[in-house]
Design a protein around this motif. Structure first.
Motif, PDB file in Angstrom:
ATOM      1  N   MET A  65       0.830  -1.206   0.000  1.00 18.14           N
ATOM      2  CA  MET A  65       0.000   0.000   0.000  1.00 18.14           C
ATOM      3  C   MET A  65       0.866   1.258   0.000  1.00 18.14           C
ATOM      4  O   MET A  65       0.542   2.236  -0.661  1.00 18.14           O
ATOM      5  N   ASP A  69       0.679   4.353  -2.549  1.00 22.85           N
ATOM      6  CA  ASP A  69       0.445   5.715  -2.056  1.00 22.85           C
ATOM      7  C   ASP A  69       1.601   6.654  -2.400  1.00 22.85           C
ATOM      8  O   ASP A  69       1.403   7.852  -2.621  1.00 22.85           O
ATOM      9  N   VAL A 102      -3.430   8.561  -5.700  1.00 32.06           N
ATOM     10  CA  VAL A 102      -4.580   7.827  -5.177  1.00 32.06           C
ATOM     11  C   VAL A 102      -5.736   8.807  -5.025  1.00 32.06           C
ATOM     12  O   VAL A 102      -5.620   9.801  -4.311  1.00 32.06           O
ATOM     13  N   GLU A 125      -8.971   7.866  -4.201  1.00 30.13           N
ATOM     14  CA  GLU A 125      -9.814   7.410  -3.093  1.00 30.13           C
ATOM     15  C   GLU A 125      -9.104   6.289  -2.353  1.00 30.13           C
ATOM     16  O   GLU A 125      -8.506   5.435  -3.029  1.00 30.13           O
ATOM     17  N   PRO A 126      -9.166   6.208  -1.051  1.00 28.68           N
ATOM     18  CA  PRO A 126      -9.688   7.209  -0.124  1.00 28.68           C
ATOM     19  C   PRO A 126      -8.735   8.398  -0.043  1.00 28.68           C
ATOM     20  O   PRO A 126      -7.570   8.279  -0.393  1.00 28.68           O
ATOM     21  N   ASN A 136      -7.470  10.162   2.549  1.00 30.08           N
ATOM     22  CA  ASN A 136      -6.349   9.919   3.452  1.00 30.08           C
ATOM     23  C   ASN A 136      -6.466   8.486   3.947  1.00 30.08           C
ATOM     24  O   ASN A 136      -7.113   8.218   4.950  1.00 30.08           O
ATOM     25  N   PRO A 137      -5.888   7.549   3.221  1.00 33.71           N
ATOM     26  CA  PRO A 137      -6.107   6.135   3.560  1.00 33.71           C
ATOM     27  C   PRO A 137      -5.628   5.789   4.977  1.00 33.71           C
ATOM     28  O   PRO A 137      -4.524   6.178   5.370  1.00 33.71           O
ATOM     29  N   ALA A 176      -7.260   0.428   5.493  1.00 30.09           N
ATOM     30  CA  ALA A 176      -7.942   0.516   4.187  1.00 30.09           C
ATOM     31  C   ALA A 176      -7.274  -0.402   3.180  1.00 30.09           C
ATOM     32  O   ALA A 176      -6.062  -0.340   2.978  1.00 30.09           O
ATOM     33  N   ARG A 213      -7.723   1.104  -3.087  1.00 26.27           N
ATOM     34  CA  ARG A 213      -7.152   2.360  -3.586  1.00 26.27           C
ATOM     35  C   ARG A 213      -7.691   2.584  -4.985  1.00 26.27           C
ATOM     36  O   ARG A 213      -7.695   1.660  -5.802  1.00 26.27           O
ATOM     37  N   ASN A 266      -9.743   0.941  -9.553  1.00 27.16           N
ATOM     38  CA  ASN A 266      -9.901   0.711  -8.118  1.00 27.16           C
ATOM     39  C   ASN A 266      -9.377  -0.692  -7.815  1.00 27.16           C
ATOM     40  O   ASN A 266      -9.845  -1.667  -8.392  1.00 27.16           O
TER      41      ASN A 266
END
Ligand SMILES: [Zn+2]
Ligand SMILES: [Zn+2]
Length: 402
Positions: A231, A235, A240, A242-243, A245-246, A250, A253, A264
């Motif tokens: 992840m 990031d 990214v 969505e979200p 602010n992971p 979570a 992505r 997604n």
């Protein structure tokens, strides 16, 4: 007479000679009296309306739950051993691992660093669990009351004798123990709240302490190391959408591929290097070739290399770099409400006309199409035209949200 162990509240429901519930009197200790003070009229009303003792007890439980929730400060203080035990355990663990402790020693946050240097927190709640009160009501419901009433009849008989002897009013009593909020620590583990993509269940022995929790927390962090590596790479190297602010927990992505095109990905936290669930968003003429590439190249997926690299290889694309482009290059506003975010949703519908490609919020577009006389609806699908270029488009009333 029913009394529970531990810290109990006692309620006494005194029934008059005619056994009419509405004329019953309720006696209890000062603490409970204080808690129920504002609820006297409700209790009285319930005594009048309830057909029998069982239903009244159920009502009483509900009232008490509400009252307890509204009178936090009336929780009975825990025994001194609780505090000394907890402070001792905190000292053994080391205060450098403690991020936060509240004044009442009921919430503790412990910090830990994984082998990649990521900081994590575990929140321990040492609040009460469901007590014996629930068990009591449950027993009542399950017919335990039957034997209870038999006992009560005996009580009446015994007290009748007493009445004859000392000329007291006849009443039968029931004494209900309400277990108050007591933490089971260290007999039971506290509730542990973590920001994980998987459940964090701790194994607990009565002799265990905060050190046990911290060690199990560290072990869990290591087991998720690969997931967070995956992840973090996404990031760090892509945009990214969505979200926003992971959180560490979570697993999804939405990665920008180009203007109004994104994918997604839903990563399996236990197998982060496996092919993730992919869902493309964007105009058909852009998205369809990507879907085809993903299907055709699936056999190229190599669990030895990172998920992001695999995605690039399979889709034969390079995700727009964070170094060159801005996030605003991909976050085009909705063509109807002119906003990017609408109640948390981002534009996820795109006009299929290559020269238009206007993005819309699903809700905005649905409302727009519904308001047009030229639109046609069949079940949950609406047929209409793009508000910008008039290209025919279809829209489902409930579209899968990324
Ligand atoms: Zn909109
Ligand atoms: Zn259009």
């Amino acid at each position: 007479m029913l009394i529970f162990k531990g810290r109990d509240f006692h309620i006494r429901i005194l029934l008059p000679t005619d056994s009419q519930l509405k004329n019953a009197r309720i006696e209890c200790g000062w603490q409970l009296k204080k808690i129920l003070h504002g609820y006297r009229h409700i209790l009285k009303q319930r005594l009048h309306s309830c057909p029998d003792l069982v239903s009244f007890v159920v009502e009483l439980k509900t009232i008490l739950e509400i009252a307890l929730k509204n009178t936090q400060e009336l929780h009975v203080p825990r025994p001194p051993e609780y505090y000394s035990c907890l402070v001792r355990d905190l000292e053994i663990l080391g205060w450098n691992k403690v991020a936060y402790v509240d004044a009442g020693l009921t919430t503790i946050k412990l910090k830990a660093e994984d082998s990649r240097g990521r900081q994590h927190l575990v929140t321990l709640r040492l609040n009460a669990k469901g007590g014996s009160w629930d068990l009591f009501v449950c027993l009542l419901k399950q017919g335990f009351l039957n034997c209870f009433l038999v006992l009560a009849v005996y009580a009446i008989a015994a007290q009748l004798l007493q009445y004859l002897l000392v000329c007291h009013c006849l009443h039968w009593k029931c004494c209900i123990g309400l277990k108050e909020a007591t933490s089971q620590y260290p007999t039971e583990p506290p509730d542990c709240i973590v920001d994980f993509p998987v459940q964090f269940a701790i194994s607990w022995m009565p002799q265990d302490s905060l050190v046990t929790i911290h060690n199990q927390f560290l072990a869990a962090l290591e087991s998720l190391k690969e997931f967070w590596d995956t992840m973090d790479e996404i990031d760090g190297k892509t945009w990214v959408l969505e979200p926003e602010n992971p959180a560490r927990g979570a697993t999804a992505r939405r990665i920008a591929i180009g203007s109004n095109v994104s994918v997604n990905v839903e990563v399996d936290p236990r197998h982060p290097k496996m092919l993730p669930e992919c869902y493309f968003l964007g105009a058909d003429h852009v998205v369809n070739p990507l879907r085809t590439k993903l299907n055709n190249n699936m056999h190229l997926w190599d669990p030895e290399i990172s998920l992001l690299q695999n995605l690039k290889d399979l889709l034969e694309i390079d995700f727009p770099s964070r170094a060159v482009l801005e996030k605003s290059d991909f976050t085009k506003d909705c063509g109807i409400c002119y906003a990017y975010r609408l109640h948390g949703a981002v534009p996820d519908q795109v006009c299929d006309e290559p020269r238009c490609g206007q993005p819309f919020h699903q809700a905005c577009l649905y409302e727009w199409l519904q308001g047009l006389p030229s639109s046609r609806q069949s079940f949950n699908v609406i047929f209409g035209e793009c508000p910008y270029c008039n290209k025919p488009l279809t829209l489902k009333s409930s579209v899968k949200k990324p």
